[in-house]
Write an enzyme that holds these catalytic residues in place. Structure first.
Site, PDB file in Angstrom:
ATOM      1  CE  LYS A   1      -4.263   0.846  -0.043  1.00  0.00           C
ATOM      2  NZ  LYS A   1      -5.479   0.481  -0.759  1.00  0.00           N
TER       3      LYS A   1
ATOM      4  CG  ASP B   1      -7.532   3.152  -0.843  1.00  0.00           C
ATOM      5  OD1 ASP B   1      -7.548   2.076  -0.757  1.00  0.00           O
ATOM      6  OD2 ASP B   1      -7.453   4.503  -0.047  1.00  0.00           O
TER       7      ASP B   1
ATOM      8  N   GLY C   1     -17.777   7.745  -3.100  1.00  0.00           N
ATOM      9  CA  GLY C   1     -17.304   7.477  -3.510  1.00  0.00           C
ATOM     10  C   GLY C   1     -17.132   6.509  -4.499  1.00  0.00           C
TER      11      GLY C   1
ATOM     12  CB  ALA D   1     -20.583   4.179  -1.967  1.00  0.00           C
ATOM     13  CD1 TRP D   2     -20.838   5.971  -9.741  1.00  0.00           C
ATOM     14  CD2 TRP D   2     -19.712   5.222 -10.203  1.00  0.00           C
ATOM     15  NE1 TRP D   2     -21.309   5.612 -10.809  1.00  0.00           N
ATOM     16  CE2 TRP D   2     -20.548   4.961 -11.311  1.00  0.00           C
ATOM     17  CE3 TRP D   2     -18.001   3.515 -10.312  1.00  0.00           C
ATOM     18  CZ2 TRP D   2     -19.671   4.795 -12.468  1.00  0.00           C
ATOM     19  CZ3 TRP D   2     -18.050   3.448 -10.759  1.00  0.00           C
ATOM     20  CH2 TRP D   2     -18.547   3.684 -12.233  1.00  0.00           C
TER      21      TRP D   2
HETATM   22  P1  NDP Z   1     -13.082   7.783  -3.095  1.00  0.00           P
HETATM   23  O1  NDP Z   1     -11.983   8.812  -2.636  1.00  0.00           O
HETATM   24  O2  NDP Z   1     -14.031   7.542  -4.294  1.00  0.00           O
HETATM   25  O3  NDP Z   1     -14.588   7.702  -2.119  1.00  0.00           O
HETATM   26  C1  NDP Z   1     -13.830   8.057   0.025  1.00  0.00           C
HETATM   27  C2  NDP Z   1     -15.210   8.433   0.107  1.00  0.00           C
HETATM   28  O4  NDP Z   1     -15.033   7.968   1.307  1.00  0.00           O
HETATM   29  C3  NDP Z   1     -15.512   9.688   0.302  1.00  0.00           C
HETATM   30  O5  NDP Z   1     -17.040   9.524   0.385  1.00  0.00           O
HETATM   31  C4  NDP Z   1     -14.493   9.989   0.701  1.00  0.00           C
HETATM   32  O6  NDP Z   1     -15.034  11.719   1.319  1.00  0.00           O
HETATM   33  C5  NDP Z   1     -14.870   9.515   3.014  1.00  0.00           C
HETATM   34  N1  NDP Z   1     -14.023   9.641   3.229  1.00  0.00           N
HETATM   35  C6  NDP Z   1     -12.652   9.577   3.252  1.00  0.00           C
HETATM   36  N2  NDP Z   1     -12.286   9.778   4.135  1.00  0.00           N
HETATM   37  C7  NDP Z   1     -12.800   9.719   5.114  1.00  0.00           C
HETATM   38  C8  NDP Z   1     -13.077  10.395   6.350  1.00  0.00           C
HETATM   39  N3  NDP Z   1     -11.739  11.028   7.155  1.00  0.00           N
HETATM   40  N4  NDP Z   1     -14.229  11.221   7.186  1.00  0.00           N
HETATM   41  C9  NDP Z   1     -15.248  10.498   6.391  1.00  0.00           C
HETATM   42  N5  NDP Z   1     -15.124  10.091   5.534  1.00  0.00           N
HETATM   43  C10 NDP Z   1     -14.180   9.584   4.359  1.00  0.00           C
HETATM   44  O7  NDP Z   1     -12.167   5.795  -2.181  1.00  0.00           O
HETATM   45  P2  NDP Z   1     -12.839   5.013  -2.266  1.00  0.00           P
HETATM   46  O8  NDP Z   1     -14.125   4.896  -2.799  1.00  0.00           O
HETATM   47  O9  NDP Z   1     -12.115   4.026  -3.864  1.00  0.00           O
HETATM   48  O10 NDP Z   1     -12.474   4.389  -1.299  1.00  0.00           O
HETATM   49  C11 NDP Z   1     -13.168   3.819  -0.711  1.00  0.00           C
HETATM   50  C12 NDP Z   1     -12.778   2.777   0.824  1.00  0.00           C
HETATM   51  O11 NDP Z   1     -12.906   1.499  -0.270  1.00  0.00           O
HETATM   52  C13 NDP Z   1     -11.748   2.854   1.399  1.00  0.00           C
HETATM   53  O12 NDP Z   1     -11.673   2.542   2.713  1.00  0.00           O
HETATM   54  C14 NDP Z   1     -10.866   1.806   0.739  1.00  0.00           C
HETATM   55  O13 NDP Z   1      -9.208   1.593   0.610  1.00  0.00           O
HETATM   56  C15 NDP Z   1     -11.686   1.213   0.289  1.00  0.00           C
HETATM   57  N6  NDP Z   1     -11.099   0.539  -1.347  1.00  0.00           N
HETATM   58  C16 NDP Z   1     -11.165   0.427  -2.084  1.00  0.00           C
HETATM   59  C17 NDP Z   1     -11.033  -0.037  -3.577  1.00  0.00           C
HETATM   60  C18 NDP Z   1     -11.201   0.966  -4.781  1.00  0.00           C
HETATM   61  O14 NDP Z   1     -10.062  -0.417  -5.499  1.00  0.00           O
HETATM   62  N7  NDP Z   1     -11.175   1.788  -5.466  1.00  0.00           N
HETATM   63  C19 NDP Z   1     -10.473  -1.331  -3.233  1.00  0.00           C
HETATM   64  C20 NDP Z   1     -11.290  -2.071  -2.234  1.00  0.00           C
HETATM   65  C21 NDP Z   1     -11.907  -0.912  -0.766  1.00  0.00           C
HETATM   66  P3  NDP Z   1     -14.150  12.991   0.906  1.00  0.00           P
HETATM   67  O15 NDP Z   1     -13.162  11.972  -0.076  1.00  0.00           O
HETATM   68  O16 NDP Z   1     -14.895  13.945   0.283  1.00  0.00           O
HETATM   69  O17 NDP Z   1     -13.133  12.581   2.032  1.00  0.00           O
HETATM   70  O1  2IT Z   2      -8.357  -1.810  -1.332  1.00  0.00           O
HETATM   71  C1  2IT Z   2      -8.069  -1.464  -1.869  1.00  0.00           C
HETATM   72  O2  2IT Z   2      -7.824  -3.158  -2.397  1.00  0.00           O
HETATM   73  C2  2IT Z   2      -7.510  -0.820  -2.661  1.00  0.00           C
HETATM   74  N1  2IT Z   2      -7.661  -0.184  -2.605  1.00  0.00           N
HETATM   75  C3  2IT Z   2      -7.786  -1.164  -4.516  1.00  0.00           C
HETATM   76  C4  2IT Z   2      -5.891  -1.887  -4.607  1.00  0.00           C
HETATM   77  C5  2IT Z   2      -6.004  -2.018  -5.665  1.00  0.00           C
HETATM   78  O3  2IT Z   2      -4.692  -2.338  -6.607  1.00  0.00           O
HETATM   79  O4  2IT Z   2      -6.795  -2.297  -7.368  1.00  0.00           O
END
Ligand code: NDP
Ligand code: 2IT
Length: 445
Positions: A124, A164, A237, A240-241
């Site tokens: 990471k 991420d 993000g 969620a989408w």
């Molecule tokens: P995005 O940046 O697209 O969205 C992150 C979301 O979480 C936003 O709504 C953001 O709001 C909110 N957020 C971030 N930090 C905080 C905080 N401290 N308090 C409250 N809300 C917060 O990221 P992702 O959707 O990619 O990631 C969301 C989660 O999923 C994370 O835990 C990530 O590690 C996990 N994840 C992501 C993967 C991926 O492929 N993208 C894969 C597996 C897990 P804002 O940015 O406005 O603060």
């Molecule tokens: O937390 C996770 O699994 C991710 N942010 C995705 C990592 C990746 O290599 O696709």
């Protein structure tokens, strides 16, 4: 193994790294029986070796903002474990980023990647850079400066970063452009790439889709489906989408989204153009969800609260770590929630997990539920190696298959005497065994 003694020693070595220590403790709690049954792991120091990253890189990231002022952020890459494949895991850009958070995420990634059935180790990285309010040009200059340091230590067979929090398609594009220029190679060194330059179809949706496929399997153990279910989602993000799209497609109704400012409640359901609007909201570089309620007046904005107070059948926390606490868990259980599946990494506190498990409701931990994102990154790597692109259906079918396989592994190692599936234990044990056995095979390195 004496867990308390082990954790005390680890805490002395890494004082104050709360999130990292939390993630390690949770995994070790699940491994008690496995370690008793496999004394060879103790002799080989597997636990001592697996909890420490192979190495950590930290570097300075200077960049020039639109006013000509020089800013300096911190950059990191944690290469945790490569027993079963190259280091693999996302980059997070968020002001809260520090080593504790990246070590917790890298540690979780080892087991998550092992569960995917694909050959990927755990890693990471990221920065305390805050994308909020930055122009595209500023984000580009930051990404280019970040890559000037990162490129030496990554490679398609060494370490493959992805997105991420705060790192999506745009950032991966700027990072990739700079890598390509420096390395003079067009290779699959990052995943989440654009579809015209090596990316995979479905990767943007994969984490959310995968989470819902996993939750579908969980519900099926109770003879239930998403049809007609009310679903609360946090975050707005990427994850969620994707989750909102798939829930809607399967006949469920998404009624909440959230941001750091509060949550929106839309009893008429968040579907269609409302899901598309989420993309606009994220791309606007603001970090608030409130504008959703201006765009869609039927959605009510609730300031400073978590969405877990809303009555729902299924809860999908998709924002960030420790966003769902004991009180939230109690509220969900009281309101009749039957399934909690973690789209984010470690969103539920240990106390919240205890509430879910004591009440025997379905609870799926992030490392199993959200593994579809990195799994599809693995599929992107396969396509890059073969120099071809699979159609949408092929990637989606493989993703679906992988999520079912992860569910099977959890069931196999996590089913308790009364039939309750402890998904936390199942995921930790299944993820651990593959990596631990690979480490045994490869000797002390
Ligand atoms: P995005 O940046 O697209 O969205 C992150 C979301 O979480 C936003 O709504 C953001 O709001 C909110 N957020 C971030 N930090 C905080 C905080 N401290 N308090 C409250 N809300 C917060 O990221 P992702 O959707 O990619 O990631 C969301 C989660 O999923 C994370 O835990 C990530 O590690 C996990 N994840 C992501 C993967 C991926 O492929 N993208 C894969 C597996 C897990 P804002 O940015 O406005 O603060
Ligand atoms: O937390 C996770 O699994 C991710 N942010 C995705 C990592 C990746 O290599 O696709």
């Amino acid at each position: 193994m004496d867990l308390e003694k082990f954790m005390n020693n680890l805490e002395k070595k890494h004082p104050g790294e709360v999130e990292y220590l939390q993630a390690v403790r949770e995994v070790l709690e699940s491994l008690e029986e496995v370690l008793e049954e496999n004394p060879q792991f103790e002799t080989a120091g597997i636990i001592e070796r697996i909890v420490e990253p192979d190495r950590i890189f930290t570097f300075k990231v200077p960049w020039v903002d639109d006013n000509g002022k020089v800013n300096v952020n911190l950059g990191y890459r944690v290469q945790f474990n490569n027993a079963i494949g190259p280091y693999k895991g996302g980059l997070r850009f968020h002001p809260s980023v520090n080593l504790s958070i990246l070590k917790f995420l890298g540690f979780e990634q080892i087991f998550k990647n092992s569960l995917t059935t694909l050959p990927m180790g755990g890693g990471k990285g990221g920065s305390d850079f805050n994308p909020k309010g930055k122009s595209d040009a500023e984000i580009m200059r930051f990404c280019q400066s970040f890559m000037l340091e990162l490129w030496h230590i990554i490679g398609p067979e060494t370490d493959v970063p992805a997105g991420d929090i705060g790192v999506g398609g745009r950032e991966i594009g700027y990072l990739y452009g700079m890598y390509k220029k420096l390395a003079r190679e067009h290779t699959g060194v990052l995943t989440g790439k654009g579809i015209n330059w090596g990316g995979s179809l479905i990767r943007p949706e994969a984490t959310g889709f995968g989470a819902v496929y996993f939750a579908q399997e969980m519900l099926a153990t109770k003879g239930e489906t998403f049809e007609g279910k009310t679903v609360a989602i946090s975050g707005f993000g990427n994850v969620a989408w994707g989750a909102a799209q798939k829930v809607t497609e399967l006949g469920g109704k998404v009624v909440t989204l959230s941001g750091p400012d509060g949550y929106v409640y839309d009893p008429s359901g968040i579907s269609g153009e409302k899901i598309e609007y989420m993309l606009e909201l994220r791309a606007s570089n603001q970090d608030i969800v409130k504008p959703f309620s201006f765009e869609f007046p039927e959605a009510r904005f609730v300031q400073g609260k978590h969405p877990w107070e809303v009555k729902c059948d299924v809860a999908l926390p998709c924002a960030t770590q420790n966003e769902l606490n004991k009180e939230d868990a109690e509220m969900l259980v009281k309101n009749g929630c039957m399934c909690v599946a973690e789209g984010a990494n470690m969103p539920s506190t240990p106390e919240a997990i205890e509430v879910f498990q004591e009440n025997k409701i379905l609870f799926g931990p992030g490392k199993a539920v959200n593994a579809g994102g990195v799994a599809t990154s693995g599929l992107e790597m396969s396509q890059n190696s073969m120099k071809l692109n699979w159609p949408r259906e092929e990637v989606d079918t493989r993703l679906h298959h992988i999520m079912k396989s992860i569910h099977n592994q959890c069931q196999l190692y996590g089913t308790e005497e009364d039939g309750y599936i402890n998904y936390v234990k199942g995921a930790n044990v299944a993820g651990f065994l593959k990596v631990a056995n690979a480490m045994m095979d490869q000797g002390v390195i």
